[in-house]
Motif scaffolding. Structure first.
Motif, PDB file in Angstrom:
ATOM      1  N   GLU A  57      -4.546  -7.940 -10.997  1.00 22.54           N
ATOM      2  CA  GLU A  57      -3.265  -7.769 -11.688  1.00 22.54           C
ATOM      3  C   GLU A  57      -3.395  -8.213 -13.143  1.00 22.54           C
ATOM      4  O   GLU A  57      -2.843  -7.568 -14.051  1.00 22.54           O
ATOM      5  CB  GLU A  57      -2.169  -8.552 -10.977  1.00 22.54           C
ATOM      6  CG  GLU A  57      -0.783  -8.312 -11.558  1.00 22.54           C
ATOM      7  CD  GLU A  57       0.330  -8.908 -10.717  1.00 22.54           C
ATOM      8  OE1 GLU A  57       1.501  -8.608 -10.991  1.00 22.54           O
ATOM      9  OE2 GLU A  57       0.027  -9.693  -9.786  1.00 22.54           O
ATOM     10  N   SER A  71       2.186  -5.865  -8.646  1.00 25.93           N
ATOM     11  CA  SER A  71       2.836  -6.410  -7.460  1.00 25.93           C
ATOM     12  C   SER A  71       4.300  -6.668  -7.753  1.00 25.93           C
ATOM     13  O   SER A  71       4.698  -6.837  -8.903  1.00 25.93           O
ATOM     14  CB  SER A  71       2.146  -7.707  -7.007  1.00 25.93           C
ATOM     15  OG  SER A  71       2.240  -8.693  -8.025  1.00 25.93           O
ATOM     16  N   ALA A 112       1.157  -5.207  -3.018  1.00 28.65           N
ATOM     17  CA  ALA A 112       0.595  -4.821  -4.311  1.00 28.65           C
ATOM     18  C   ALA A 112       0.190  -3.352  -4.244  1.00 28.65           C
ATOM     19  O   ALA A 112      -0.080  -2.814  -3.156  1.00 28.65           O
ATOM     20  CB  ALA A 112      -0.609  -5.695  -4.632  1.00 28.65           C
TER      21      ALA A 112
END
Length: 222
Positions: A65, A72, A78
């Motif tokens: 991420e 997410s 996610a």
């Protein structure tokens, strides 16, 4: 005792964790097209497939991420990032600024020996058998250009967006693969020629045209 003489208290160093290894495997799956943009990345399923606990998977997803290739939301799985038009525009403009500097430095300062990895990366494209393999070759080529620029902070800036550029190119081939393999090989042969010619303005313009083709294709949806 001066401030400089005071004992320093630091947390103990940690070796590269399992989460980083799991991140490598998930990232590879994204870049090979196994996890497409928008696809869910469920902790339980990934943990079972990779034969690890959910903790390293959670750590891996957080790492990815931060790289910008996973997103997410609270109480939701996610997912592989889907770059919006705004994302693409920002990424393209930043990549362009970095690459213009890299190309100028390569043209003006790189020796013929420094160009060899760039030439070899372009030649490796002849062995790519599918679009995802070609995307990796494309990224390898640009890695070589940034490395040849001999500018550590520039290389670090490229590394910060590299995964997102990789994802951008994955989305590009998903949009259209018509003539992609031959077109990309020819384009990169021309980029090598531009660097060898040692004309900075011409080389910068050719790299700009190269980026624009993928940008236009992805943003127009044609």
């Amino acid at each position: 005792m001066s401030k400089n003489d005071r004992p320093v208290h630091l947390a103990p160093a940690r070796r590269r964790g399992l989460g980083s290894e799991v991140a490598d495997m998930i990232r590879s799956g994204i870049f090979l097209g196994r996890f497409q943009p928008g696809a869910p990345l469920r902790e339980v399923e990934l943990a079972a497939a990779l034969e690890v606990s959910r903790g390293p998977v959670r750590d891996a997803l957080q790492l990815l991420e931060r790289e910008g290739i996973v997103r997410s939301a609270f109480h939701r799985s996610a997912t592989v990032t889907v770059l919006s038009d705004e994302d693409v525009a920002e990424l393209d403009s930043l990549r362009g600024a970095l690459e213009d500097l890299a190309v100028r430095r390569v043209v003006e300062h790189a020796s013929d020996a420094n160009l060899v990895p760039i030439v070899m990366a372009a030649k490796a494209m002849a062995r790519a058998q599918d679009p995802y393999g070609m995307v990796k070759c494309d990224i390898d080529f640009h890695d070589a250009v940034f490395a040849a620029a001999k500018h550590e902070r520039l290389l670090e800036a490229w590394a910060a967006i590299r995964s997102q550029v990789f994802l951008f190119l994955i989305m590009r081939v998903n949009t259209s693969m018509a003539g992609y393999l031959d077109h990309v090989r020819l384009e990169h042969d021309m980029l090598v020629g531009a660097l060898r010619a040692r004309n900075a303005e011409a080389a910068v313009e050719m790299f700009k045209v190269h980026r624009k083709h993928a940008f236009d294709l992805l943003t127009s949806g044609d």
